[in-house]
Scaffold this motif. Structure first.
Motif, mmCIF file in Angstrom:
data_model
loop_
_atom_site.group_PDB
_atom_site.id
_atom_site.type_symbol
_atom_site.label_atom_id
_atom_site.label_comp_id
_atom_site.label_asym_id
_atom_site.label_seq_id
_atom_site.Cartn_x
_atom_site.Cartn_y
_atom_site.Cartn_z
ATOM 1 N N LEU B 566 15.150 2.384 -9.947
ATOM 2 C CA LEU B 566 14.229 3.381 -10.470
ATOM 3 C C LEU B 566 14.686 3.878 -11.840
ATOM 4 C CD1 LEU B 566 13.476 5.321 -7.186
ATOM 5 C CD2 LEU B 566 11.948 3.814 -8.448
ATOM 6 N N ASN B 567 16.004 4.058 -11.978
ATOM 7 C CA ASN B 567 16.520 4.477 -13.277
ATOM 8 C C ASN B 567 16.199 3.450 -14.347
ATOM 9 O OD1 ASN B 567 17.560 6.747 -12.154
ATOM 10 N ND2 ASN B 567 19.647 6.004 -12.022
ATOM 11 N N LEU B 568 16.437 2.175 -13.983
ATOM 12 C CA LEU B 568 16.184 1.106 -14.943
ATOM 13 C C LEU B 568 14.717 1.065 -15.346
ATOM 14 C CD1 LEU B 568 18.348 -1.826 -13.596
ATOM 15 C CD2 LEU B 568 18.510 -0.804 -15.852
ATOM 16 N N SER B 569 13.825 1.234 -14.356
ATOM 17 C CA SER B 569 12.403 1.167 -14.697
ATOM 18 C C SER B 569 11.967 2.350 -15.528
ATOM 19 C CB SER B 569 11.535 1.128 -13.442
ATOM 20 O OG SER B 569 12.241 0.745 -12.336
ATOM 21 N N ALA B 570 12.718 3.464 -15.405
ATOM 22 C CA ALA B 570 12.275 4.671 -16.087
ATOM 23 C C ALA B 570 12.733 4.717 -17.528
ATOM 24 C CB ALA B 570 12.783 5.902 -15.346
ATOM 25 N N VAL B 571 13.732 3.903 -17.854
ATOM 26 C CA VAL B 571 14.239 3.971 -19.224
ATOM 27 C C VAL B 571 13.163 3.498 -20.191
ATOM 28 C CG1 VAL B 571 15.913 2.996 -20.804
ATOM 29 C CG2 VAL B 571 16.611 3.576 -18.490
ATOM 30 N N THR B 735 16.328 -3.134 -19.958
ATOM 31 C CA THR B 735 16.952 -1.816 -19.908
ATOM 32 C C THR B 735 18.409 -1.874 -19.508
ATOM 33 O OG1 THR B 735 15.993 -1.700 -17.715
ATOM 34 C CG2 THR B 735 14.885 -0.505 -19.447
ATOM 35 N N GLY B 736 18.832 -2.926 -18.866
ATOM 36 C CA GLY B 736 20.196 -2.941 -18.343
ATOM 37 C C GLY B 736 21.252 -3.012 -19.429
ATOM 38 N N ALA B 801 12.048 -8.670 -16.405
ATOM 39 C CA ALA B 801 13.425 -8.338 -16.766
ATOM 40 C C ALA B 801 14.083 -7.497 -15.684
ATOM 41 C CB ALA B 801 13.436 -7.592 -18.098
ATOM 42 N N LEU B 802 13.253 -6.849 -14.870
ATOM 43 C CA LEU B 802 13.803 -6.027 -13.798
ATOM 44 C C LEU B 802 13.865 -6.787 -12.487
ATOM 45 C CD1 LEU B 802 11.967 -2.694 -14.548
ATOM 46 C CD2 LEU B 802 14.392 -3.155 -14.819
ATOM 47 N N ASP B 803 13.600 -8.089 -12.528
ATOM 48 C CA ASP B 803 13.551 -8.857 -11.278
ATOM 49 C C ASP B 803 14.849 -8.770 -10.498
ATOM 50 O OD1 ASP B 803 11.399 -11.680 -12.183
ATOM 51 O OD2 ASP B 803 10.991 -9.677 -11.404
ATOM 52 N N ARG B 804 15.972 -8.869 -11.210
ATOM 53 C CA ARG B 804 17.211 -8.888 -10.445
ATOM 54 C C ARG B 804 17.468 -7.586 -9.728
ATOM 55 N NH1 ARG B 804 23.039 -9.155 -12.976
ATOM 56 N NH2 ARG B 804 22.314 -7.115 -13.578
ATOM 57 N N PRO B 805 17.461 -6.457 -10.411
ATOM 58 C CA PRO B 805 17.710 -5.230 -9.644
ATOM 59 C C PRO B 805 16.650 -4.987 -8.585
ATOM 60 C CG PRO B 805 17.180 -4.725 -11.933
ATOM 61 C CD PRO B 805 17.349 -6.183 -11.843
ATOM 62 N N PHE B 890 23.126 1.453 -12.133
ATOM 63 C CA PHE B 890 22.710 1.946 -13.445
ATOM 64 C C PHE B 890 22.337 3.392 -13.300
ATOM 65 C CE2 PHE B 890 21.251 1.315 -17.688
ATOM 66 C CZ PHE B 890 20.202 2.192 -17.850
ATOM 67 N N GLY B 891 23.060 4.238 -14.021
ATOM 68 C CA GLY B 891 22.702 5.648 -14.005
ATOM 69 C C GLY B 891 23.095 6.359 -12.727
#
Lengths: 115, 934
Positions: B566-571, B735-736, B801-805, B890-891
Motif C-alpha cells: 500500500l505504501n508503494l502504491s501510494a507514493v 516506487t521501490g 512495476a508493483l507486480d512483485r510486491p 517499504f515504509g
C-alpha cells in the motif's frame, strides 16, 4: 426367586447357544418361537429376552451352524425360519457330549461327599 | 397396531452393516415384535399393555445394536473383512517378510475400512491435509523447476561451464571467438565444446510477430548437448564459419507447435528474425528450451550470422570474430575418460591464448564448473525469496499437521473399545501403533492426491510470482523471464514424500496415545475420555498454541507486506499516468539508426501530434515505468575544480521536446528543449532536481556544464553539455527504487552519431482507444517497414512495476488466511472438547447455584490463555520473520507496533469467535442432564 431356581447369568449365556441348537434339532423354528419355547419348557425359570436370543441366532448363522430362510405361510406374515446345518448338528453333538460329561463329573463329586 | 418396522428402524442403527443385512434384521425384528404383541393380546392384555409388552422386548437398543454388530462381523464389510482376517491370521508373530507383508496388508485394509466407517471425519482430515500438502508440493515444484531439475539432455552431470578465477573471485568466462578456437584446440580431444550468446529479437514465424529469445551458437552445440532433432537435422560442422553457409536456424518444439501446428513439413519453411529470412533445418526435441534457466529460447542460429543483429548503436562497428571482442559463454561435455582436474590443467597451460591476456599481466586461473542446471542467470535471485516462501509454506504444513493430530486424538478416543479388544486378544502394542499409523498414512495419501490437484491449479500462480520477483531485475538485452511449471513424476515423488512426512508428523502421537488404553475400563464401556480422571487436555492445548503461533507469524508478515504494498502504491510517481500510452517504434536496420533517422522521428512526432484527439506526443529512448529505464552515464562537472566525488553517476535518457509536458513533469527552472537546438560544439541538456542538488548544491544549475566521458580507446574530445533547464524528480523505475539523478539529452546521445535501433513513443489523449489506429497508420506512413509494437498504457506499466510486491503480499495473505482458519477450527475443537469433558462439573456448579455467566467466563478464560500463549510465542517468531523479509518492506519497519497490535486484534477476535459456541453450550448445560450422563 429362590436360589435353587435362579441360575446365574454366566451359566445362562454359555448354555444359550446350546439350547437354541438343540431346539432346532427337531424341526426348523423362528426366533420368537425359540424364545417362547425356552421359557415354556423350563417352566419359566429360564427367561431369555428377545434381545439375547436374536443376536445368538445371528451369531450361529454367521458361523454356519444354522441357516435362516424366509417362509410365507398363508394367512400369516412371513417369518425367517432357522434350521440346523450339517456343521450345526456336529457342533450340537459335541456340546451335548461335553454337557453330559460335565454333569456326570459334578454328580460324581457330590455323590462322593454323601457316601 | 403399530408399524413395527418403522419402530425398529427408528431405534436401531447399524451403520457398519450392509444395507441388505440391515433390511433383513429390521424385517425380522418387526415380525417378532408383532408376534409378541399378538401373544400379549391373546393373553388378555389391552392394546396399550400389549404394545408396552412388545416394546419392552428390547430395552437397551444401543447394547442390542452392539450385540448384533458382534454377532455378524461378516456383514459389515464382507470382502474387506474376510481378506483382512485372512491376512491377520497369517500373522502368527513368527516374524519374517511374509508376516510383515501380510500384516501391513491387513493394516491397509483396516485403514480403508476405518475410512469408510467414518466418512465425514475422514473427509475433514483429507481436506485439511490436502491444503498443507498441496501448498508445499507446489513450492517444491517451483524449487525443483528453478534449482533442482537438470537440463533435459542426456547425462547432464557431464556438462561443465568455463570459468575463471580473477581478483573478484570465480566468475563465468566470456571469451572472444579466437579465444574459443584456442580453447577447442587446447582441450583434451575427448571433451566437446560449444559457445553461445542469447539475444531477444523480433521474429515472425507462422504469421505471428513476436519478440523471442534467440541463441547464437557454434555448430557443435546440439552435438555436444547430445540431443536428437524432433524433425529435420541440426547444424553440421562448418555451418558456423562466417560467410560459408546460408542463413539457417533450428526452432524449438514449442514454436513448432504454436507457430506451425506441428507440421511435419516444417523443414524448409522460413522464419524472419529482425526481418532477415532464415530457413528452418530442424526442430529441437520437446522440453528443451535453451541453456538459460527461466528464459526459454525458441530459435537457434549459428555464430556466422551474429553480425546481422547489431541492435545497439554501440554495436554498429563491432566485428564479432575479432580478437578484442568478448561475447561468448562457453560450455563443454566431459566424458568418463577425462576428468575435471585433467581438463583444467590442460586448459591452464593455454590460458593466456584462451583469454587473450597481455604478456605481462597475470593469466587468470581456469576452472570448470558443473553446468547440469544450465545458466542460472537472474533465477539465482529467486533463491532467497523462494526460501522465505517455502518457510511460510512449511508453517502452513505445521498448522495442518497439528490440526490433523488434534482430529486424530479425538477420533482415537472414540475407538478405545476397539483398541482394548485387540489388546485383550493379545496383539502387541507396537502392532496397534503400526495399524493406526498405516490408517493415518491412507488418509495422508488421499490428502496428497487431492493436494496434488490443488498444487497443479496453483502452479501458474507460483510461476507468475517467480517471474514477478526475478523479472524485475534488469536483464541485459531486454531478456524476459518466463517461469513455467508443469506437473510430472518429480511432483508425484515430492507429494508422496510430503504425504508420508505429514502422516508421521500428525499421526505418531495420536497413535501412541490411542494404543495406551486401560483394557478393563475400555471393555466395560467406561468412557475414560471426557469423564475419566486421568484425562488431560494438555497435549491438545499445546497443539492449538502451536497453530496460533504459526498463524501469528504468517498474519504478521502478511500485514507487513500488505502495508509495504500500500505504501508503494501510494507514493506519487512524479508524473501523470492517466490518458497516456507508450509504444515501441521499430524499423528495418538502418532506418531509425541510420543517418536520416532523426528527421524521420521528427516527422513521426509531427504526424502523431496532428491527429485529432491527441493532446501531446513525444519520443524518448526510455519511458517510465520500468526497471530498465535509463542508461547509466558517468559525468564530469566542468565548472568546478575536479573534486574527490567526481565523476557523477546518473541515469541518462534521450528525449524529444514535449516529453515533460506529455508526462506532466513540472519544469522548475529554465526551459524545455525546443524543436531546433544548436548542435555545434555544446549540446543542451536538462537535469532533474536530484542531479542538480548533487552536482551543484545550493546553486542555480542553469548554464552549468557537464562532460560525457570518453569511450575506451576513443580519440575524439569529450562532448560538452550545457544545462538549459531543471525538472522535478520522477520515479521512472518504479516506487521501490527511490529518487535518483536523471539527465536528459536532446534527441540523441552526442557520444554516438546515431539514434538507437528503437525509440519509445509517448502519446497523451483522453481517448487512446479511438486515436490509436491513426497513430499506427502514421508510423507506417513515415517510412516503409516502420512499426508500432508493444503498446501499453502508462497506468498498466505503473501497475506492472508493483507486480512483485503485490503478488508476494497476496501469496502470504493466502497462507495466512489458511493458517488462521485452521487455527480457529483447532481452537474451537479444543474448547468444545474441554466443555464436553467438564459437562458434569459444570452441571454441578450450576446446580449449586453458579451463574452461567461465570461458566462462560471460565471457557473464555481457557480460550484466552491458549490464544495468549500462542500470541506471545508467535510475536517472537514474527520478529524473526520480519527481519528475514526486511528487504521486501517499504515504509514499514520489521518490528512495527501498529502491525503487531492489528495482528493481536485479529487473533483475539478469531479466538473469541471460536470460543463463542462452546461457551454458549457450557452456559446452557442442564444440570440434571449433566449429572445423569454416565
Amino acid at each position: 426367586m429362590s436360589p435353587a431356581n435362579a441360575f446365574s447369568a454366566e451359566l445362562k449365556k454359555g448354555g444359550m447357544e446350546m439350547l437354541v441348537l438343540s431346539l432346532l434339532e427337531a424341526r426348523p423354528r423362528h426366533g420368537y418361537e425359540i424364545a417362547k419355547l425356552i421359557e415354556r419348557r423350563s417352566d419359566g425359570r429360564l427367561r431369555f429376552a428377545l434381545a439375547s436370543v436374536y443376536p445368538a441366532l445371528l451369531r450361529l448363522e454367521s458361523r454356519g451352524h444354522i441357516k435362516g430362510r424366509w417362509v410365507e405361510k398363508p394367512g400369516e406374515r412371513s417369518r425367517c425360519f432357522y434350521r440346523l446345518t450339517a456343521k450345526g448338528r456336529k457342533v450340537l453333538a459335541d456340546h451335548q457330549e461335553t454337557w453330559k460329561a460335565y454333569v456326570a463329573a459334578i454328580a460324581r463329586v457330590m455323590e462322593s461327599d454323601h457316601a | 397396531m403399530r408399524d413395527w418396522a418403522a419402530f425398529v428402524r427408528a431405534r436401531l442403527s447399524l451403520p457398519d452393516h450392509r444395507a441388505a443385512h440391515e433390511r433383513r434384521v429390521v424385517r425380522e425384528l418387526a415380525t417378532q415384535l408383532g408376534d409378541a404383541y399378538e401373544e400379549a393380546r391373546a393373553r388378555g392384555m389391552s392394546p396399550d399393555e400389549a404394545d408396552a409388552f412388545a416394546r419392552d422386548q428390547i430395552g437397551d437398543w444401543d447394547a442390542f445394536a452392539a450385540a448384533l454388530r458382534d454377532a455378524s462381523p461378516a456383514e459389515t464389510s464382507p470382502r474387506l473383512d474376510r481378506v483382512a482376517d485372512r491376512l491377520s491370521a497369517r500373522d502368527d508373530g513368527s516374524g519374517g517378510w511374509r508376516t510383515l507383508v501380510s500384516g501391513l496388508g491387513a493394516d491397509l485394509l483396516c485403514g480403508v475400512r476405518a475410512v469408510r466407517a467414518r466418512p465425514a471425519f475422514a473427509a475433514a482430515v483429507v481436506l485439511t491435509l490436502a491444503l498443507g500438502i498441496g501448498a508445499t508440493t507446489a513450492l517444491f515444484g517451483l524449487f525443483d523447476a528453478l534449482f533442482l531439475r537438470p537440463l533435459p539432455v542426456p547425462a547432464p552431470n557431464q556438462l561443465v561451464e568455463l570459468g575463471a578465477v580473477g581478483r573478484r573471485g570465480p566468475r563465468a568466462a566470456i571469451l572472444t571467438y579466437p579465444g574459443y578456437r584456442e580453447l577447442v584446440a587446447a582441450g583434451p580431444a575427448s571433451i566437446g565444446w560449444f559457445a553461445t550468446e542469447l539475444q531477444r529479437l523480433t521474429t515472425e514465424a507462422g504469421g505471428i510477430v513476436q519478440r523471442r529469445h534467440v541463441e547464437h551458437v557454434t555448430a557443435s552445440y546440439f552435438r555436444v548437448l547430445g540431443l536428437t532433432p524432433a524433425a529435420g537435422r541440426f547444424f553440421a560442422a562448418g555451418d558456423d564459419t562466417p560467410g560459408a553457409a546460408a542463413p539457417m536456424c533450428v526452432i524449438s518444439h514449442a514454436l513448432w507447435r504454436t507457430g506451425f501446428g506441428g507440421d511435419p513439413a516444417v523443414v524448409g519453411k522460413t522464419i524472419t528474425i529482425e526481418r532477415h529470412r532464415f530457413a528452418i533445418i530442424g526442430v529441437a526435441p520437446p522440453r528443451y528450451a535453451g541453456l538459460r534457466r527461466g528464459v526459454p529460447a525458441d530459435v537457434w542460429v549459428t555464430l556466422a550470422h551474429r553480425h546481422l543483429f547489431r541492435l545497439d548503436a554501440m554495436e554498429a562497428d563491432w566485428d564479432f570474430f575479432a580478437p578484442d571482442l568478448t561475447w561468448l559463454s562457453v560450455y563443454g561435455r566431459l566424458t568418463e575418460r577425462s576428468s575435471l582436474e585433467q581438463a583444467q590443467v590442460a586448459l591452464q597451460a593455454a590460458a593466456r591464448r584462451i583469454f587473450g591476456t597481455e604478456p605481462n599481466a597475470r593469466s587468470p586461473r581456469v576452472i570448470l564448473r558443473p553446468a547440469g542446471l544450465g545458466q542460472m542467470g537472474t533465477v539465482s535471485a529467486l533463491e532467497r525469496p523462494l526460501l522465505i516462501l517455502s518457510a511460510a509454506g512449511g508453517l502452513v504444513l505445521l498448522v495442518v499437521c497439528t490440526n490433523v493430530a488434534g482430529l486424530l486424538l479425538v477420533g482415537g478416543s472414540r475407538r478405545r473399545r476397539e483398541m482394548a479388544t485387540r489388546l485383550a486378544q493379545g496383539a502387541p502394542r507396537v502392532r496397534l501403533v503400526r495399524q493406526l499409523l498405516v490408517e493415518t498414512l491412507v488418509l495422508a495419501l488421499a490428502g496428497g492426491a487431492a493436494g496434488l490437484l490443488l498444487a497443479r491449479a496453483t502452479a501458474s500462480i507460483l510461476g507468475a510470482w517467480g517471474t514477478d520477483v526475478a523479472g524485475t531485475q534488469a536483464m541485459s538485452g531486454g531478456m524476459r523471464l518466463a517461469i513455467g511449471l508443469s506437473l510430472d513424476g518429480r511432483w508425484l515423488a515430492g507429494a508422496l514424500l510430503l504425504s508420508i512426512a505429514a502422516a508421521l508428523a500428525s499421526g505418531l502421537v495420536p497413535a501412541l496415545t490411542a494404543s495406551r488404553v486401560n483394557i478393563v475400563e475400555a471393555l466395560k464401556g467406561v468412557e475414560a475420555g471426557p469423564r475419566g480422571a486421568r484425562w488431560r487436555p494438555g497435549f491438545k492445548r499445546l497443539l492449538v498454541v502451536a497453530q496460533i503461533a504459526a498463524s501469528v507469524v504468517l498474519v504478521s508478515v502478511s500485514g507487513l507486506l500488505l502495508r509495504s504494498f500500500l505504501n508503494l502504491s501510494a507514493v506519487p510517481l512524479g508524473f501523470r499516468t492517466e490518458g497516456l500510452a507508450t509504444a515501441t517504434i521499430q524499423g528495418p536496420p538502418g532506418v531509425i539508426d541510420g543517418p536520416g533517422g532523426e528527421a524521420l522521428m521528427d516527422d513521426l512526432v509531427a504526424r502523431v501530434r496532428a491527429i485529432p484527439g491527441v493532446r501531446s506526443a513525444s519520443l524518448a529512448q526510455y519511458v517510465p515505468v520500468s526497471p530498465r529505464y535509463g542508461s547509466i552515464g558517468r559525468l564530469r562537472r566542468l565548472d568546478v575544480p575536479a573534486t574527490v566525488t567526481d565523476p557523477l553517476q546518473s541515469y541518462a535518457n534521450e528525449v524529444w521536446p514535449g516529453f515533460f509536458a506529455s508526462l506532466g513533469i513540472p519544469l522548475l527552472r529554465g526551459r524545455d528543449f525546443g524543436e531546433i537546438e544548436s548542435r555545434a560544439g555544446i549540446r543542451p541538456a536538462i537535469v532533474n532536481r536530484a542531479l542538480a542538488e548533487e552536482a551543484w548544491p545550493g546553486q542555480d544549475p542553469i548554464g552549468k556544464r557537464l562532460a560525457l566521458p570518453l569511450l575506451p580507446g576513443a580519440s575524439a574530445p569529450p562532448r560538452v553539455l550545457e544545462v538549459i533547464g531543471m525538472v522535478d524528480n520522477g520515479l521512472y523505475r518504479g516506487t521501490g527504487d527511490g529518487i535518483s539523478p536523471d539527465l536528459f539529452l536532446f534527441k540523441s546521445n552526442p557520444l554516438y552519431d546515431r539514434l538507437p535501433r528503437e525509440m519509445q513513443l509517448v502519446v497523451a489523449s483522453s481517448n487512446l482507444q479511438a486515436v490509436w489506429p491513426a497513430v499506427t497508420r502514421a508510423a507506417s506512413s513515415v517510412a516503409p517497414g516502420l512499426a508500432c509494437v508493444d503498446v501499453e498504457t502508462l497506468d498498466r506499466r505503473a501497475s506492472r512495476a508493483l507486480d512483485r510486491p503485490r503478488s508476494t503480499a497476496r501469496l502470504f495473505a493466502v497462507f495466512a488466511g489458511v493458517a488462521l482458519t485452521l487455527a480457529s477450527a483447532g481452537l474451537y475443537g479444543l474448547l468444545a472438547f474441554v466443555v464436553a469433558s467438564r459437562t458434569r462439573e459444570i452441571g454441578i456448579r450450576i446446580a449449586i447455584g453458579a451463574w452461567p455467566g461465570e461458566v462462560v467466563a471460565g471457557v473464555l478464560r481457557s480460550a484466552g490463555i491458549t490464544v495468549g500463549a500462542g500470541l506471545l510465542l508467535g510475536e517472537g517468531g514474527a520478529l524473526v520473520a520480519g527481519r528475514a523479509v526486511s528487504s521486501w518492506l517499504f515504509g514499514v519497519r520489521p518490528f512495527d507496533p501498529a502491525t503487531s497490535v492489528a495482528v493481536a486484534l485479529v487473533l483475539l477476535s478469531a479466538g473469541l469467535g471460536a470460543a463463542w459456541l462452546p461457551a454458549r453450550r457450557a452456559a446452557r448445560v442442564d444440570p440434571l442432564l449433566a449429572l445423569r450422563s454416565e
